[in-house]
Scaffold this motif. Structure first.
Motif, PDB file in Angstrom:
ATOM      1  N   PRO A  85       0.817  -1.214   0.000  1.00 34.55           N
ATOM      2  CA  PRO A  85       0.000   0.000   0.000  1.00 34.55           C
ATOM      3  C   PRO A  85       0.846   1.256   0.000  1.00 34.55           C
ATOM      4  CG  PRO A  85      -0.458  -1.431   1.910  1.00 34.55           C
ATOM      5  CD  PRO A  85       0.857  -1.838   1.330  1.00 34.55           C
ATOM      6  N   GLU A 138     -10.804  -5.970   0.043  1.00 36.23           N
ATOM      7  CA  GLU A 138     -11.283  -6.572  -1.200  1.00 36.23           C
ATOM      8  C   GLU A 138     -10.149  -7.259  -1.973  1.00 36.23           C
ATOM      9  OE1 GLU A 138     -15.243  -3.753  -1.814  1.00 36.23           O
ATOM     10  OE2 GLU A 138     -13.511  -3.468  -3.137  1.00 36.23           O
ATOM     11  N   ALA A 150      -7.058   5.964   0.573  1.00 41.06           N
ATOM     12  CA  ALA A 150      -7.758   4.853  -0.098  1.00 41.06           C
ATOM     13  C   ALA A 150      -8.821   4.200   0.783  1.00 41.06           C
ATOM     14  CB  ALA A 150      -6.751   3.813  -0.544  1.00 41.06           C
ATOM     15  N   THR A 198     -10.984  -0.600   2.800  1.00 38.69           N
ATOM     16  CA  THR A 198     -11.762  -1.424   1.860  1.00 38.69           C
ATOM     17  C   THR A 198     -10.900  -1.927   0.707  1.00 38.69           C
ATOM     18  OG1 THR A 198     -13.731  -0.128   2.393  1.00 38.69           O
ATOM     19  CG2 THR A 198     -13.824  -1.468   0.408  1.00 38.69           C
ATOM     20  N   GLU A 199      -9.976  -1.070   0.249  1.00 36.30           N
ATOM     21  CA  GLU A 199      -9.083  -1.493  -0.847  1.00 36.30           C
ATOM     22  C   GLU A 199      -8.311  -2.756  -0.457  1.00 36.30           C
ATOM     23  OE1 GLU A 199      -9.683   1.536  -3.850  1.00 36.30           O
ATOM     24  OE2 GLU A 199      -8.316  -0.160  -3.907  1.00 36.30           O
ATOM     25  N   ILE A 217      -3.267   4.360   2.645  1.00 42.25           N
ATOM     26  CA  ILE A 217      -4.536   3.689   2.959  1.00 42.25           C
ATOM     27  C   ILE A 217      -5.306   4.467   4.015  1.00 42.25           C
ATOM     28  CG2 ILE A 217      -5.638   1.570   3.778  1.00 42.25           C
ATOM     29  CD1 ILE A 217      -4.194   1.382   1.012  1.00 42.25           C
ATOM     30  N   VAL A 264      -1.091  -1.094  -4.136  1.00 42.35           N
ATOM     31  CA  VAL A 264      -2.330  -0.329  -3.880  1.00 42.35           C
ATOM     32  C   VAL A 264      -1.883   1.089  -3.523  1.00 42.35           C
ATOM     33  CG1 VAL A 264      -4.487  -0.261  -2.573  1.00 42.35           C
ATOM     34  CG2 VAL A 264      -3.349  -2.467  -2.994  1.00 42.35           C
TER      35      VAL A 264
END
Ligand SMILES: NC(=O)C1=CN([C@@H]2O[C@H](COP(=O)(O)OP(=O)(O)OC[C@H]3O[C@@H](n4cnc5c(N)ncnc54)[C@H](OP(=O)(O)O)[C@@H]3O)[C@@H](O)[C@H]2O)C=CC1
Ligand SMILES: Nc1nc2c(c(=O)[nH]1)N=C([C@H](O)[C@@H](O)CO)CN2
Length: 252
Positions: free
Chosen positions: A188, A222, A215, A218-219, A191, A240
């Motif tokens: 990440p 999922e 972000a 949730t990113e 986040i 991410v």
């Protein structure tokens, strides 16, 4: 037979969100925590099997491993979320690198080696249940690394180095545990801000990305769900990061 998912660092933020998400998805969850936040009691109410474990302590790590091995013949997945993040000049302690490597690298290493047979056992059990030959990759290890693992970070040299080492372990464990266990990194960028982040820091962090947004957990949740459902992805890193790697190419 229960085949739980072990998540480290479930007491707050991403780890807490992940634990709740996977419980709601129907998984049995084991969670390790260091500080007894109110969130830990909430997870206890949800049936999470909780272990207090400071990941700098080999004694506490081994005690948690022994308890898990004694209780569960199989594990569905291990998600190494727990991590310390200390700036190099934040503390006088010159051993910042030792602490970063201990929590962010050595603890995942010890846990992966000790529990690998429980993960492989899950895959073999799934294969038997399906009576299908050659079912692969039914179990998972996921390492939460960081965008800075590849790029470095001038203010968090030790932290970034530890995340680079953690991703390297993704590559090695992917080769070591295939085909029963898939091993992947999630890297990440932004986040969640920290509660004490100033508005200036927030603006600075947002400006680093092509997509200048926080972000949200949730990113991650999922993406974890996708990786758990895959049978063909291993030894990979999922960035991410809002396009942070291209920001310097932006001319506008
Ligand atoms: N938030 C973000 O934007 C980003 C996060 N990441 C990575 O994602 C993961 C989750 O991030 P986030 O939720 O923000 O992290 P936090 O720092 O908010 O939480 C980390 C968790 O790890 C635990 N932890 C830290 N040190 C130890 C230790 N010595 N022993 C046991 N547990 C420990 C903490 O426990 P306690 O609270 O009790 O100290 C906490 O539960 C981390 O690996 C992080 O590096 C990467 C890039 C960006
Ligand atoms: N263990 C942690 N690692 C990281 C965190 C965090 O809060 N805990 N936060 C980041 C983000 O980059 C954040 O600093 C953005 O403001 C990176 N790693």
């Amino acid at each position: 037979m229960e085949s739980p998912i072990l998540i480290t660092g479930v007491g707050k933020r991403i780890g807490f969100a992940l634990a709740k998400y996977l419980v709601e998805a129907g998984y049995k969850v084991i969670g390790s925590y260091r500080t007894e936040y109110s969130a830990v009691a909430e997870l206890d109410q949800l049936g999470v099997d909780l272990y207090q474990c400071d990941l700098v302590s080999d004694e506490q790590i081994l005690a948690m491993i022994d308890s898990i091995k004694g209780k569960y013949p199989y594990l569905r997945a291990i998600i190494h979320n727990a991590s310390d993040c200390i700036a190099d000049d934040e503390v006088e302690d010159p051993n910042t690198i030792d602490r970063m490597m201990k929590v962010n690298v050595s603890a995942p290493y010890q846990i992966n080696l000790a529990l690998a047979d429980r993960l492989k056992g899950y895959d073999q059990q799934v294969s038997c249940d399906r009576e299908s030959e050659g079912d692969v990759g039914a179990a998972d290890i996921i390492h939460l690394t960081d965008f800075v693992a590849k790029k470095g970070c001038d203010s968090h040299v030790a932290y970034a180095a530890s995340k680079a080492a953690l991703h390297n372990m993704t590559l090695s464990f992917a080769a070591r545990l295939a085909p029963q266990v898939k091993v992947n990194s999630i890297a990440p960028a932004l986040i969640m801000f920290n509660e004490d982040d100033s508005e200036t820091h927030k603006r600075k962090m947002l400006a680093k990305n092509l997509l200048p947004v926080e972000a949200s957990q949730t990113e991650i949740m999922e993406l974890v769900n996708y990786l758990l459902g895959s049978r063909y992805v291993t030894g990979r890193c999922f960035n991410v990061d809002g396009g942070r790697h291209l920001k310097s190419y932006q001319t506008g």
